[in-house]
Design a protein around this motif. Structure first.
Motif, short mmCIF file in Angstrom:
data_model
loop_
_atom_site.label_atom_id
_atom_site.label_comp_id
_atom_site.label_asym_id
_atom_site.label_seq_id
_atom_site.Cartn_x
_atom_site.Cartn_y
_atom_site.Cartn_z
N UNK A 225 -10.62 20.51 18.83
CA UNK A 225 -10.05 21.86 19.46
C UNK A 225 -9.33 22.61 18.92
N UNK A 226 -8.07 22.07 18.58
CA UNK A 226 -6.80 22.98 18.11
C UNK A 226 -7.20 23.65 17.05
N UNK A 227 -7.88 22.89 16.09
CA UNK A 227 -8.72 23.73 14.93
C UNK A 227 -9.05 25.17 14.82
N UNK A 228 -9.87 25.15 15.90
CA UNK A 228 -10.49 26.39 16.26
C UNK A 228 -9.70 27.35 16.80
N UNK A 229 -8.69 26.94 17.90
CA UNK A 229 -7.83 27.88 18.50
C UNK A 229 -6.61 28.40 17.24
N UNK A 230 -6.51 27.32 16.35
CA UNK A 230 -5.47 27.79 15.22
C UNK A 230 -6.25 28.93 14.39
N UNK A 231 -7.42 29.01 14.14
CA UNK A 231 -8.11 29.94 13.18
C UNK A 231 -8.74 31.24 14.30
N UNK A 232 -8.33 31.19 15.61
CA UNK A 232 -8.75 32.06 16.54
C UNK A 232 -10.40 32.24 16.36
N UNK A 233 -11.18 31.20 16.17
CA UNK A 233 -12.52 31.39 16.14
C UNK A 233 -13.24 30.76 17.47
N UNK A 234 -14.15 31.45 18.00
CA UNK A 234 -14.72 30.86 19.40
C UNK A 234 -15.45 29.64 19.28
N UNK A 235 -15.46 28.73 20.05
CA UNK A 235 -16.23 27.41 19.93
C UNK A 235 -16.99 26.87 20.84
N UNK A 236 -17.85 26.23 20.51
CA UNK A 236 -18.72 25.60 21.40
C UNK A 236 -18.76 24.13 21.26
N UNK A 237 -18.50 23.58 22.48
CA UNK A 237 -18.59 22.06 22.28
C UNK A 237 -19.72 21.54 23.12
N UNK A 238 -19.93 19.98 22.99
CA UNK A 238 -21.20 19.33 23.33
C UNK A 238 -20.73 18.63 24.56
N UNK A 239 -21.88 18.14 25.39
CA UNK A 239 -21.75 17.26 26.50
C UNK A 239 -20.95 15.87 26.85
N UNK A 240 -20.98 15.45 25.28
CA UNK A 240 -20.08 14.18 25.25
C UNK A 240 -18.62 14.56 25.45
N UNK A 241 -18.24 15.75 25.41
CA UNK A 241 -16.65 15.74 25.80
C UNK A 241 -16.43 16.17 27.27
N UNK A 242 -15.40 15.87 27.80
CA UNK A 242 -14.73 16.01 29.06
C UNK A 242 -14.85 17.73 29.29
N UNK A 243 -14.83 17.95 30.69
CA UNK A 243 -15.35 19.33 30.83
C UNK A 243 -14.29 20.13 30.47
N UNK A 244 -13.10 19.72 30.34
CA UNK A 244 -11.61 20.23 30.36
C UNK A 244 -11.46 20.80 28.77
N UNK A 245 -12.55 20.36 27.79
CA UNK A 245 -12.41 20.83 26.64
C UNK A 245 -12.53 22.18 26.32
N UNK A 246 -13.20 23.07 27.31
CA UNK A 246 -13.47 24.38 27.10
C UNK A 246 -13.28 25.14 28.51
N UNK A 247 -13.19 26.59 28.24
CA UNK A 247 -13.11 27.39 29.42
C UNK A 247 -14.20 27.06 30.43
N UNK A 248 -15.45 27.03 29.91
CA UNK A 248 -16.54 26.88 30.87
C UNK A 248 -17.59 25.77 30.37
N UNK A 249 -18.03 25.14 31.45
CA UNK A 249 -19.33 24.19 31.17
C UNK A 249 -20.52 25.16 31.24
N UNK A 250 -21.66 25.12 30.39
CA UNK A 250 -22.26 26.27 30.29
C UNK A 250 -23.98 25.60 30.56
N UNK A 251 -24.75 26.33 31.12
CA UNK A 251 -26.28 26.36 31.21
C UNK A 251 -26.87 27.61 30.99
N UNK A 252 -27.56 28.09 30.11
CA UNK A 252 -27.96 29.52 30.24
C UNK A 252 -28.70 29.85 31.36
#
Ligand SMILES: NC(=O)C1=CN([C@@H]2O[C@H](COP(=O)(O)OP(=O)(O)OC[C@H]3O[C@@H](n4cnc5c(N)ncnc54)[C@H](O)[C@@H]3O)[C@@H](O)[C@H]2O)C=CC1
Ligand SMILES: O=C(OP(=O)(O)O)[C@H](O)COP(=O)(O)O
Length: 354
Positions: free
Chosen positions: A93-120
């Motif tokens: 996660x810090x890598x993506x923040x460092x490059x200011x690149x939006x990132x999508x994570x998967x369900x194996x991560x804890x919910x707090x890895x991202x701003x929002x948990x997603x289902x379309x």
């Protein structure tokens, strides 16, 4: 054209890359891998630029050209989909923040890895313009797709789900069980209920998990107490209208995940993937306010269209969940090759305009 990088080219990553490739508004910026295994040769074969996650030497030795390191991939991408194993995404996660690149994570991560948990289907809007999103796990995705229309149309008082989970994916030769039926996790509720609540915070849901010796699909035994009292036919009709739910007609003679996978292979699906929840139509039963049904979830595939929609939401390509879902489904072929509940061919809607 959105340039989408994929970091981690395993079970989910290679499917997401292939799904990006067929979208009219996206292209694969490249894929990052640690080692030059068979999947690296497939990436090369598909024409995806390979980036080294852990140094380029192993690829050089295997005579596989790399376009750079994972940092280069992140820099060149408009959005990165992180499909590394559980826990590695959080470390990235810090890598993506460092490059200011939006990132999508998967369900194996804890919910707090991202701003929002997603289902379309359930909360696309929450991710529009966000820096990061986590596509919830295969099981949580399957439950969210089912619960969203039920909640909207009838209200949900309480959900109880038993998840009979596949022991391993086909390529995971080191996992099991191979001759047992495990309560897994033994604790109740299993992690799935709280994960569904990251999508529907106010939902009352209890879940129990098991693991069994199959690699094919997960199977859910679902009981939802609704707030109103629709008929079985009304619920069947509601679920039939959902593009990512496939109601298995009795006439197909599909008695389990084995025949389901055979059906989608026969229908020409890549890797035999089943992107839809598969609900046995005959199992849909309403007694009073209680709804019962069985559904099968292809763990390797159902999160793939959700990742595509998450890319569009983060990049603000469209603010409309409906348009994104329609565009994803048409390009990927969700619904294609399967028959409707009444035996007629599934509809595949034409392109939505942005
Ligand atoms: N396989 C499944 O049934 C599902 C998995 N997920 C989630 O998706 C994520 C990925 O899972 P899978 O695709 O199954 O895993 P996988 O093990 O099949 O693939 C992960 C890939 O990432 C590579 N990798 C490891 N460390 C890396 C690093 N530091 N940088 C770049 N690549 C690295 C691995 O070598 C492998 O190729 C996990 O969070 C998992 O919980 C979600 C739904 C279903
Ligand atoms: O996210 C999944 O399942 P889960 O919702 O049961 O945790 C995927 O099927 C991966 O599960 P795994 O952690 O058993 O490989």
């Amino acid at each position: 054209m959105l340039h989408v990088g994929i970091n981690g080219f395993g079970t989910i990553g290679k499917r997401v890359a292939d799904a990006v490739r067929v979208q009219p508004d996206m292209t694969v910026a490249g894929v990052a891998k640690r080692s030059p295994n068979f999947e690296a040769t497939i990436a090369d074969d598909r024409g995806y630029d390979l980036y080294a996650a852990d140094g380029r030497e192993p690829f050089d030795e295997a005579d596989l050209a790399t376009a750079g390191t994972v940092h280069d991939l992140i820099e060149t991408s408009d959005v990165v989909v992180d499909t590394t194993p559980s826990g590695v995404g959080a470390a990235n996660a810090p890598l993506y923040a460092e490059h200011d690149t939006p990132a999508i994570f998967q369900g194996g991560e804890d919910a707090d890895v991202a701003d929002v948990s997603f289902n379309a289907r359930a909360n696309y809007e929450n991710a529009v313009g966000a820096d990061t999103a986590r596509v919830v796990s295969c099981n949580t995705t399957g439950l969210s797709r089912l619960l969203a229309p039920l909640k909207e149309s009838y209200g949900v008082e309480k959900s109880r789900v038993t998840l009979v989970r596949r022991g391993a994916d086909p390529g995971q030769t080191g996992r099991g069980p191979i001759n047992d039926t495990l309560p897994d996790p033994v604790e109740i509720p299993s992690h799935h209920g709280p994960d569904v609540q990251t999508i529907f915070p106010d939902l009352d849901i209890d879940t129990m998990g098991m693991k069994v010796p199959t690699t094919q699909m997960h199977t859910h035994s679902v009981n939802v107490t609704l707030e109103s009292e629709p008929t079985t036919e009304e619920v069947t009709s509601l679920l039939t209208d959902e593009s990512r739910l496939f109601l298995i007609p009795k006439t197909l003679g599909i008695d389990g995940a084995g025949k389901l996978k055979e059906y989608t292979r026969d229908a020409g699906r890549p890797r035999g993937d089943v992107w839809e929840n598969c609900i046995w139509a005959e199992s849909i039963t309403v007694q009073g306010r209680d709804l019962y049904l069985f559904q099968a979830i292809h763990q390797e595939a159902d999160v793939v269209p959700e990742n595509i929609d998450a890319v569009r939401a983060l990049s603000e390509r469209t603010a409309s969940a409906e348009k994104s879902i329609r565009r994803t489904d048409e390009a990927l072929g969700v619904g294609r090759g399967l028959v409707e509940h009444d035996g007629s061919p599934q509809r595949v809607d034409s392109h939505a305009d942005d």
